[in-house]
Design a protein around this motif. Structure first.
Motif: not given
Length: 117
Positions: A64-71, A80-86
């Motif tokens: 995971i390269s960044g963002g928040q709440n990614n899995v 690679s980033g974003g929010y709540k991605n799986k």
């Protein structure tokens, strides 16, 4: 908060509250990130998790390269980033956005033009 590198040959640097518990796992910044699978990495953001599943520890080499709440739990998967991605399936990736899921049902983006209809 302090970082924790409890996996063999793992590292946790920068940020706070990060945990690198997988074999050769790495967390290099951000806050409250977790690299729990072998050879997994989280390089920033907050509350991101790169780990395997209980069934098969499939998260090996996930990142995971960044963002928040990614899995990222699929083997060789990445977010690679974003929010709540799986990224849940093997060799899947999500480049960003919000609440996207890459699983076994949708692993080709865009659809492969060489596949039979």
């Amino acid at each position: 908060r302090s970082n924790e590198a409890s996996g063999n040959v793992s590292s946790a640097s920068g940020g706070g509250g990060n945990v690198a518990s997988g074999l050769m796992a790495s967390v290099s910044g951000g806050e409250s990130n977790q690299a729990a699978a072998s050879k997994s990495a989280v390089s920033g953001g907050a509350n991101n998790v790169a780990k395997g599943t209980a069934e098969d520890d499939a998260g090996v080499c996930s990142s995971i390269s960044g963002g928040q709440n990614n899995v990222a739990i699929g083997m060789y998967s990445s977010v690679s980033g974003g929010y709540k991605n799986k990224a849940k399936a093997m060799r899947t990736s999500i480049l960003g956005g919000k609440k996207n899921t890459a699983n076994k049902k949708n692993t080709h983006f865009p659809p492969n033009p060489n596949s039979p209809s």
